[in-house]
Design an enzyme around this catalytic site. Structure first.
Site, PDB file in Angstrom:
ATOM      1  N   LYS A   1       0.847  -1.185   0.000  1.00 39.50           N
ATOM      2  CA  LYS A   1       0.000   0.000   0.000  1.00 39.50           C
ATOM      3  C   LYS A   1       0.884   1.237   0.000  1.00 39.50           C
ATOM      4  O   LYS A   1       1.904   1.285   0.708  1.00 39.50           O
ATOM      5  CB  LYS A   1      -0.905  -0.018   1.241  1.00 39.50           C
ATOM      6  CG  LYS A   1      -1.892   1.151   1.320  1.00 39.50           C
ATOM      7  CD  LYS A   1      -2.798   1.018   2.534  1.00 39.50           C
ATOM      8  CE  LYS A   1      -3.791   2.178   2.633  1.00 39.50           C
ATOM      9  NZ  LYS A   1      -4.688   2.036   3.792  1.00 39.50           N
TER      10      LYS A   1
ATOM     11  N   SER B   1      -9.579   2.329   2.984  1.00 42.14           N
ATOM     12  CA  SER B   1      -8.698   3.033   2.078  1.00 42.14           C
ATOM     13  C   SER B   1      -7.724   2.124   1.339  1.00 42.14           C
ATOM     14  O   SER B   1      -7.040   2.566   0.418  1.00 42.14           O
ATOM     15  CB  SER B   1      -7.892   4.065   2.887  1.00 42.14           C
ATOM     16  OG  SER B   1      -7.061   3.417   3.844  1.00 42.14           O
TER      17      SER B   1
ATOM     18  N   SER C   1     -10.001  -0.084   7.327  1.00 35.77           N
ATOM     19  CA  SER C   1      -9.488   0.021   5.968  1.00 35.77           C
ATOM     20  C   SER C   1      -8.743  -1.195   5.445  1.00 35.77           C
ATOM     21  O   SER C   1      -8.299  -1.200   4.304  1.00 35.77           O
ATOM     22  CB  SER C   1      -8.587   1.255   5.844  1.00 35.77           C
ATOM     23  OG  SER C   1      -9.346   2.431   5.934  1.00 35.77           O
TER      24      SER C   1
END
Length: 497
Positions: free
Chosen positions: A75, A150, A174
Site C-alpha cells: 500500500k 482506504s 481500511s
C-alpha cells in the site's frame, strides 16, 4: 500460477518449477494487462526484477524461508526506498523515499519481492478508494463498483490475482472493509503489533498495518514476518514475535474434538447491535449461513451486546480528524512534497500549497480536527470522545467474558457503485459502523469471504468479521482457517482471472 496460495508458490519455488524472477515477471505482466483497475500507483519493473534475482541467488545458496522469493504489493502509505511513496495524494505525488518503512524492510529481509505500490484513498481517508489523487480503483468483481477503502488498491490487486498478497493499513476498517467488498481475507492485528515506522500517518492512535491475501493461512505467514517490536516506533509493543500458523488445522480444544467438529467448545458472540436496522438482507443471509457453518464445526453461538456501537462513528470522527490535523501539519511546502508555484509570502505559500496539495476529504477532516482541538472545544469534544472510547473498549471486555470470538458483518452492504455516495460523506462514514469500534478499542479484527449479494449485486462479495481479544491473532486465524477448510468462498475469483 497466479491463483496459487503462498504455500503452493513456496513449493513451486523449492522444486524449481518456477524461479523468483519468472514469478515476478508473470505478475508484472498481469499488472500491465489490468491497468484499467487502477490498482497500482507505481510499478517499477527494474527494481522488482533486481529483487527477484537477489531472491534467486539466495535460494541458489541454499537459503530457505517461507516467504523467500514470493511477490508482494505494498500500500502506498508505506514509504519504500526508490519507489514513489505518495499516500494517494498530490501533496506527495512525486516523493521518492530514501528509506524503507519497517514493514517493507522486514518483508524484504524475509525475501519477498516488491511488485509495486498500490492505490489508496488520500492519506488513508475514505471507504471507497475514490479519494485518491490518482483516480478511483475499480472492483474486479464488478468494474462499476468500488473496492472499498482506504486499502482498495491492495484489495483489488489480490482479488484480481495481480499479487498473491499485499500490505494494507486499518485505521477504522481500511483492511477489513475492502477485503469484504472484494472477497479476500484481511487482518488488522492488535494495535502496536506491527510497527508504524515509515507508515505515513493519518491517526496515530488508530493506524495499524496488516496483510491482505486469499486465505487466513497466507495472512498468518505474512503477519509473522511483519510484526514484532520496533524501537523506532514509540507505540510498538514489546512482545515476542509469534508463529501465527501454529494453530492452523488444529482443534479448538485438544481433548475430545471430533474430526468433523474441530471447533467444539468455541463460543462465538453475536452482538445484537450488528444485526439490526441498516444491515442489508443479502449481507445478513450470507452472515447467517456462515454462522450455521460454524455451528456445524462445533461452535456455540452466544448473544452479546456492545451497547456503545452507535457512538463509534461520532467518537471516531472526532478523534481521527483531530490526530490527522496534527499529523498533516508537516505538509506545508517547506521541507518536502508539493509546493505552490506562485505565492506572495510564507503564509500565502502555506495556504496555496495546502489548498492545492490536499483533496476535499482531507481538507474536511483537517478542518474538523482543528475545530475540535481548538480552545474552548477541546474539553467538549476531544476529551469526551476519548472517555467514550474507553467505555467502548470496556464493552468488548464485558462481551469477551461470555465468548471467545465475536462475529458479525464487516459492512452493512455489498460494494456500492462508483460515485453513488461520493456527494454524501455521512453515508460513506456509516459504511464503517461495524469496524470502527474495534479500531477504537485497539482490538484485532479480520474479514473472511463468506458469500455474495443477491439480485443485481449477485457478483459482489460479502465478508464475515471475526474479532478477537487483545493478542489473540493466532486463534482468530485458526478459526478463520477452519471455516476456509470446509468452504470455497476464498477460492472464488472474478471472471477472467
Amino acid at each position: 500460477m497466479h491463483q496459487k496460495s503462498l504455500t503452493e508458490l513456496r513449493a513451486a519455488l523449492d522444486t524449481k518449477q518456477v524461479s523468483a524472477l519468472e514469478l515476478a515477471q508473470h505478475f508484472l505482466q498481469r499488472i500491465e494487462a489490468a491497468r484499467e483497475l487502477n490498482a497500482f500507483i507505481d510499478v517499477n519493473p527494474p527494481l522488482t526484477l533486481d529483487a527477484a534475482r537477489a531472491a534467486d541467488q539466495r535460494l541458489a545458496r541454499g537459503e530457505r524461508g517461507p516467504l523467500l522469493g514470493l511477490p508482494v504489493a505494498h500500500k502506498d502509505v508505506f514509504v519504500t526506498r526508490g519507489w514513489k511513496s505518495s499516500a494517494g495524494s498530490r501533496m506527495l505525488a512525486d516523493y521518492v523515499s530514501p528509506f524503507d518503512a519497517t514493514v517493507v524492510e522486514r518483508l524484504a529481509a524475509a525475501g519477498m519481492v516488491t511488485l509495486g505500490k498500490t492505490n489508496m484513498d488520500e492519506f488513508a481517508m475514505g471507504s471507497s478508494n475514490e479519494n485518491s489523487f490518482f483516480g478511483p480503483v475499480r472492483n474486479p468483481w464488478d468494474r462499476n463498483a468500488v473496492p472499498g477503502g482506504s486499502s482498495g488498491g491492495s484489495a483489488a490487486a489480490v482479488a484480481a490475482a495481480l499479487a498473491p498478497v499485499a500490505t494494507g493499513t486499518d485505521t477504522g476498517g481500511s483492511i477489513r472493509q475492502p477485503a469484504s467488498l472484494t472477497g479476500i481475507t484481511g487482518i488488522k492485528p492488535t494495535y502496536g503489533r506491527v510497527s508504524r515506522y515509515g507508515m505515513i500517518a493519518f491517526a496515530s492512535s488508530l493506524d495499524q498495518g496488516g496483510p491482505m491475501a486469499r486465505s487466513a493461512a497466507d495472512c498468518a505467514l505474512v503477519l509473522g514476518a511483519m510484526s514484532g517490536f520496533d524501537p523506532r516506533d514509540s507505540t510498538s509493543l514489546q512482545r515476542d514475535v509469534e508463529d501465527y500458523t501454529r494453530w492452523l488445522g488444529k482443534p479448538w480444544q485438544d481433548a475430545g474434538a471430533l474430526a468433523d467438529r474441530p471447533l467444539a467448545g468455541l463460543r462465538i458472540g453475536l452482538p445484537r447491535e450488528y444485526f439490526g436496522a441498516g444491515l442489508s438482507g443479502d449481507v445478513r443471509a450470507a452472515i447467517d449461513a456462515a454462522l450455521r457453518q460454524y455451528e456445524e464445526l462445533g461452535a456455540i453461538l452466544v448473544d452479546v451486546s456492545l451497547p456503545k456501537t452507535e457512538l463509534s462513528i461520532p467518537v471516531y470522527y472526532v478523534i481521527a480528524p483531530a490526530e490527522a490535523s496534527s499529523n498533516l501539519s508537516r505538509f506545508d511546502g517547506v521541507r518536502y512534497g508539493h509546493r505552490a508555484a506562485e505565492y506572495r509570502d510564507l503564509l500565502d505559500m502555506y495556504k496555496k500549497t495546502r489548498s492545492e496539495g490536499f483533496g476535499a476529504e482531507v481538507k474536511r477532516r483537517i478542518l474538523v480536527g482543528t475545530y475540535v482541538l481548538s480552545h474552548g472545544y477541546y474539553d467538549a469534544y476531544y476529551l469526551q470522545a476519548q472517555k467514550i472510547r474507553r467505555i467502548i473498549a470496556q464493552d468488548f471486555q464485558d462481551a469477551f467474558e461470555q465468548c471467545d470470538m465475536i462475529m458479525g458483518p464487516v459492512s452493512p452492504s455489498v460494494a456500492w457503485n462508483l460515485g453513488e455516495k461520493a456527494d454524501d460523506p455521512l453515508q460513506m462514514y456509516l459504511a464503517d459502523i461495524y469496524t470502527l469500534s474495534t479500531s477504537l478499542a485497539g482490538l484485532p479484527g479480520m474479514s473472511v469471504p463468506c458469500g455474495f449479494g443477491t439480485g443485481p449485486h449477485a457478483a459482489r462479495p460479502v465478508g464475515l468479521q471475526i474479532i478477537g481479544n487483545y493478542f489473540n491473532e493466532a486463534r482468530m486465524l485458526q478459526v478463520a482457517d477452519a471455516f476456509q477448510r470446509v468452504t470455497d468462498w476464498h477460492r472464488q475469483v472474478p471472471a477472467g482471472v
